[in-house]
Design an enzyme around this catalytic site. Structure first.
Site, PDB file in Angstrom:
ATOM      1  N   GLY A  20       0.666  -1.318   0.585  1.00 18.82           N
ATOM      2  CA  GLY A  20      -0.235   0.162  -0.181  1.00 18.82           C
ATOM      3  C   GLY A  20       0.771   1.261   0.396  1.00 18.82           C
ATOM      4  O   GLY A  20       0.380   2.041   0.444  1.00 18.82           O
ATOM      5  N   HIS A 108       3.637  -0.330 -13.954  1.00 24.63           N
ATOM      6  CA  HIS A 108       4.761  -1.169 -13.713  1.00 24.63           C
ATOM      7  C   HIS A 108       6.311  -0.939 -13.628  1.00 24.63           C
ATOM      8  O   HIS A 108       6.494   0.253 -13.906  1.00 24.63           O
ATOM      9  CB  HIS A 108       4.708  -1.900 -15.333  1.00 24.63           C
ATOM     10  CG  HIS A 108       5.471  -3.223 -15.624  1.00 24.63           C
ATOM     11  ND1 HIS A 108       5.150  -4.584 -14.718  1.00 24.63           N
ATOM     12  CD2 HIS A 108       6.254  -3.310 -16.147  1.00 24.63           C
ATOM     13  CE1 HIS A 108       5.339  -5.266 -15.497  1.00 24.63           C
ATOM     14  NE2 HIS A 108       6.670  -4.549 -15.739  1.00 24.63           N
TER      15      HIS A 108
HETATM   16  C1  GRF Z   1       5.053  -0.670  -7.342  1.00 24.03           C
HETATM   17  O1  GRF Z   1       5.954  -1.103  -7.515  1.00 24.03           O
HETATM   18  C2  GRF Z   1       4.432  -0.828  -8.253  1.00 24.03           C
HETATM   19  O2  GRF Z   1       5.153  -0.645  -9.611  1.00 24.03           O
HETATM   20  C3  GRF Z   1       3.543  -2.488  -8.693  1.00 24.03           C
HETATM   21  O3  GRF Z   1       3.265  -2.709  -7.448  1.00 24.03           O
HETATM   22  C4  GRF Z   1       4.207  -2.433  -6.793  1.00 24.03           C
HETATM   23  C5  GRF Z   1       3.589  -1.566  -5.741  1.00 24.03           C
HETATM   24  O4  GRF Z   1       3.062  -1.247  -3.824  1.00 24.03           O
HETATM   25  N1  GRF Z   1       2.635  -2.553  -9.862  1.00 24.03           N
HETATM   26  P1  GRF Z   1       2.675  -1.196  -3.159  1.00 24.03           P
HETATM   27  O5  GRF Z   1       1.863  -1.620  -2.106  1.00 24.03           O
HETATM   28  O6  GRF Z   1       2.006   0.379  -3.425  1.00 24.03           O
HETATM   29  O7  GRF Z   1       3.397  -0.889  -1.661  1.00 24.03           O
END
Ligand code: GRF
Length: 199
Positions: A20, A108
């Site tokens: 998150g 991504h």
């Molecule tokens: C990020 O690295 C994003 O690139 C990918 O998912 C991750 C999200 O991490 N799509 P978080 O749950 O927001 O910490």
């Protein structure tokens, strides 16, 4: 914010699976006014720290196990009044409901079209970038097209891959880029949609 101001701000449904950090970043950017949006609902396919972060901020949080059908997704979006679907670490494939074309957005953690596709998420992406001997990596904001990481690219930011990088050090550098690129790109997309609906 006045009611009039509120009506001018688009509502996002944010889909999560992980820790998150992206959600928290959105909340901070909304609070400081640089992301002109509101979050109507946070959705995950299972309990995860990101959902707890939503609850801690009094944002409605829902768990929908498995892959959401288009009809189920539409219900979630309508209930939340969401005009935009924003993926923030959500790992399930998502169908694009009618009327939401160009309004389902993902980030991504690599420079697409390289290092994307099914199974390419989290540390696996950074491990693959390092194993391929890439000199640069970064992140890509793109529209979703119902497949894995293949929709039109909206924006990218890049950084060096250092000779002594591990997947963890590279991931941390890329995430710093994400924190700037994702809210800035979303704000511009939402503002563009507001402008064209006024025209
Ligand atoms: C990020 O690295 C994003 O690139 C990918 O998912 C991750 C999200 O991490 N799509 P978080 O749950 O927001 O910490």
């Amino acid at each position: 914010m006045s009611d009039r101001g509120r009506q001018d701000v688009a509502t996002m449904a944010v889909f999560v699976s992980g820790t998150g950090r992206t959600l928290e970043n959105f909340c901070e950017r909304i609070a400081d006014g640089t992301l002109r949006a509101r979050i109507g609902v946070v959705v995950a396919s299972k309990e995860c720290p990101a959902l707890d972060k939503a609850r801690a901020r009094d944002i409605p949080a829902e768990v929908h196990p498995g892959t959401l059908t288009e009809a189920a997704l539409r219900k979630v979006l309508e209930r939340a009044g969401a005009e935009w679907v924003v993926l923030a670490g959500y790992t399930k494939l998502m169908a694009i409901p009618e009327g939401y074309e160009g309004r389902v957005v993902n980030i991504h953690p690599a420079l697409l079209p390289k290092f994307g596709g099914k199974g390419m998420y989290g540390m696996r992406v950074h491990e693959a970038v390092i194993a391929a001997g890439e000199k640069r990596s970064g992140c890509t904001v793109h529209l979703c097209d119902g497949k894995y990481d293949t929709g039109p690219i909206v924006a990218q930011a890049s950084c060096h891959v250092r000779a002594d990088d591990t997947a963890q050090t590279l991931a941390a550098r890329v995430f710093e880029l994400e924190k700037e690129l994702y809210p800035r790109t979303l704000d511009a997309m939402l503002a563009g949609a507001r402008e064209s609906s006024r025209a």
